[in-house]
Design a protein around this motif. Structure first.
Motif, mmCIF file in Angstrom:
data_model
loop_
_atom_site.group_PDB
_atom_site.id
_atom_site.type_symbol
_atom_site.label_atom_id
_atom_site.label_comp_id
_atom_site.label_asym_id
_atom_site.label_seq_id
_atom_site.Cartn_x
_atom_site.Cartn_y
_atom_site.Cartn_z
ATOM 1 N N UNK A 1 19.155 -6.723 43.971
ATOM 2 C CA UNK A 1 17.874 -6.440 43.323
ATOM 3 C C UNK A 1 16.760 -6.434 44.235
ATOM 4 N N UNK A 2 16.901 -7.167 45.474
ATOM 5 C CA UNK A 2 15.523 -7.048 45.916
ATOM 6 C C UNK A 2 15.667 -5.993 46.972
ATOM 7 N N UNK A 3 16.966 -5.674 47.457
ATOM 8 C CA UNK A 3 16.977 -4.543 48.530
ATOM 9 C C UNK A 3 16.678 -3.144 47.877
ATOM 10 N N UNK A 4 17.296 -3.065 46.582
ATOM 11 C CA UNK A 4 17.323 -1.714 46.125
ATOM 12 C C UNK A 4 15.945 -1.429 45.014
ATOM 13 N N UNK A 5 16.131 -2.266 44.183
ATOM 14 C CA UNK A 5 14.979 -2.594 43.016
ATOM 15 C C UNK A 5 13.733 -2.697 43.363
ATOM 16 N N UNK B 1 10.391 4.745 40.931
ATOM 17 C CA UNK B 1 11.613 5.102 41.630
ATOM 18 C C UNK B 1 12.433 3.886 42.059
ATOM 19 N N UNK B 2 11.808 2.694 42.373
ATOM 20 C CA UNK B 2 12.596 1.516 42.748
ATOM 21 C C UNK B 2 13.429 0.770 41.629
ATOM 22 N N UNK B 3 12.720 0.915 40.489
ATOM 23 C CA UNK B 3 13.117 -0.098 39.615
ATOM 24 C C UNK B 3 14.581 0.234 38.808
ATOM 25 N N UNK B 4 15.007 1.483 38.935
ATOM 26 C CA UNK B 4 16.237 1.835 38.401
ATOM 27 C C UNK B 4 17.222 2.194 39.284
ATOM 28 N N UNK B 5 16.810 1.884 40.953
ATOM 29 C CA UNK B 5 17.907 2.265 41.828
ATOM 30 C C UNK B 5 19.279 1.607 41.453
ATOM 31 N N UNK B 6 19.132 0.351 40.967
ATOM 32 C CA UNK B 6 20.228 -0.485 40.954
ATOM 33 C C UNK B 6 21.311 -0.107 39.463
ATOM 34 N N UNK B 7 20.725 0.735 38.631
ATOM 35 C CA UNK B 7 21.530 0.922 37.702
ATOM 36 C C UNK B 7 22.049 2.306 37.441
#
Length: 507
Positions: free
Chosen positions: A164-168, A444-450
């Protein structure tokens, strides 16, 4: 509610393995390009309108492109050789892990860092890892799993927090002028000046492209670290704590107390650390020092090669620990450690071949640009021009939706920025380039993890499968949904607060 959630879980588990998923995506994209071949559309570039089209991929010249680029450009050369970076970091981590260094450090940290602070620490470190983009994915996430495994807890808890920290939280940081700052900022300046939009803040102060969002990103770092830790403690940890996990056969953390040999190894690693850092500094100040290129821009070779230097550090301290502790007796033991770790990369090689070729096809065919174009047109059609707050939220939601299908911070910004930087300014002069850029970075960042479209999604899944072999890409995305939703909502509220109260976004 529980019935609905169970249904969602069943759907998520029905999502095929990422390899099969990307094979299907590839076939679908090829068919879509064939059907839409010749479709033209116009996007706004830095120097005015740019005519684009979807290539008919079944034409001979485009089929030839597929075969000519499948191995080198689209796979081995994807992302300037990201696959090679993944492999070299894997080998370096293998030396440190099989020497026993990581296990010893985890034991020491686990005894000194209270468990209640662990999620906050992992999310924060993940956010800060954007300074060395690949390091967060390839180093922090696996180490977080090892740490939780050593503590006897489900490793996926720590890995989820780190992910979550790395990607979102990719865009946030306490350090100014990070790679995302520079990429987004310099292009925003180009977009604004090309359309006659002042590259200045709401009070007329000229903007610095690299630091125009710095104050907002500092506030974002604290907010996301706290929100991420809360999500971990409140939602993710309780659910994963009840799920089974497997300790890999090659993972030997031993008792959670340091042995005499491990203490000797840690002392040797402590002596090796300043020596390794001195070597790294020598490179940073010498052949890898920053310089001004022929075009007048600053070039930073050290930052471009930081992942290789991190790998060198792991090998150096890993060898020092291994020989001092008796784990390594000869240099061939170091080679064997790398070989053992390389044996875990087979799935990664298969996955990246299909995923990177799909992403290459999406770019070359023009489908990625066309999807972005359709999203932008949909936002314009909502008719929110008279309400800048709703328009800003609409821009964030549109970018969020596009990010589920088209990965890559730079590629989307190059397509969306030239449209929305001038458009939002014309709606309200207070919606300056720095505000639009900040809104883009939130989305752009918030949905990287999904989304499986994120370049490292399959890599993270492979790491997690070390502890839970039956984990699917759907399971992983479902695990990360609470982070994504809470990050998006809280981060958007923070941005709106900066906007509505006239707080400077940076300097």
């Amino acid at each position: 509610m529980s019935t609905a959630y169970s249904r969602i879980e069943r759907i998520a588990r029905a999502i095929p393995d990422p390899v099969l998923l990307f094979i299907g995506f590839y076939v679908f994209a090829l068919a879509a390009a064939a059907l839409l071949g010749g479709t033209t559309f116009s996007t706004l570039g830095p120097n005015g309108p740019v005519e684009q089209s979807v290539k008919p991929m079944l034409a001979t010249e485009h089929l030839r492109w597929i075969f000519d680029n499948a191995l080198l450009a689209n796979w081995l050369g994807f992302g300037n050789g990201v696959l090679g970076v993944i492999l070299i970091v894997t080998l370096a981590i293998g030396v440190a892990e099989h020497a026993g260094l990581l296990g010893a450090l985890i034991k020491k940290a686990g005894r000194q860092v209270p468990m209640r602070w662990m999620p906050l620490l992992l999310v924060f470190l993940g956010i800060m890892s954007s300074l060395a983009t690949d390091a967060g994915y390839l180093v922090l996430i696996p180490l977080a799993g090892l740490l939780y495994a050593a503590l006897g807890q489900n490793p996926l808890i720590g890995m989820a927090a780190a992910f979550a920290g790395v990607s979102a939280g990719f865009s946030a940081n306490l350090i100014p002028a990070t790679p995302p700052d520079v990429i987004v900022g310099l292009n925003a300046k180009t977009f604004a000046e090309a359309q006659g939009v002042p590259f200045a803040s709401a009070d007329g102060t000229p903007l610095n492209a690299a630091t125009m969002n710095y104050f907002f990103m500092v506030a974002s770092t604290g907010l996301l670290a706290i929100v991420g830790a809360w999500v971990t403690t409140r939602f993710v940890a309780p659910k994963l704590a009840m799920q089974p996990w497997t300790k890999p056969a090659d993972l030997d953390l031993g008792e959670f107390t340091l042995t005499a040999a491990e203490r000797r190894g840690l002392r040797a690693a402590a002596w090796a650390t300043p020596l390794a850092l001195l070597v790294i500094y020598g490179f940073a100040a010498g052949p890898l020092a920053s310089f001004t290129g022929p075009d007048g821009r600053e070039v930073h070779p050290f930052l471009n090669n930081v992942i290789l230097l991190i790998s060198f550090y792991f090998v150096a301290v890993g060898m020092a620990f291994g020989f001092a502790s008796g784990k390594f007796g000869k240099l061939t033991d170091v080679v064997e450690a790398m070989t053992k770790q390389a044996n875990t990369t087979g799935y990664i090689l298969v996955l990246t071949f299909f995923s990177y070729n799909f992403l290459g096809l999406l770019t070359y065919s023009g489908l990625g640009a066309y999807i972005t174009y359709l999203g932008a047109q949909g936002l314009l059609g909502l008719g929110l021009a008279d309400n800048p707050v709703l328009l800003l939220i609409g821009f964030i939601l549109t970018t969020t939706l596009i990010n589920l299908f088209v990965g890559g911070l730079t590629s989307k910004w190059l397509l969306l920025g030239p449209i929305f930087v001038p458009m939002l300014y014309q709606v309200n002069p207070q919606m300056t380039p720095d505000l639009v850029a900040a809104a883009y970075r939130v989305a752009d960042s918030s949905t990287n993890i999904v989304t499986p479209m994120m370049a490292y999604a399959g890599i993270v899944l492979a790491f997690m499968r070390r502890y839970r072999p039956d984990l699917t890409i759907g399971d992983m995305m479902l695990m990360m949904v609470p982070y994504s939703a809470c990050f998006l909502v809280s981060w958007t509220i923070l941005l709106l607060a900066f906007f509505l109260f006239g707080i400077p976004l940076g300097f």
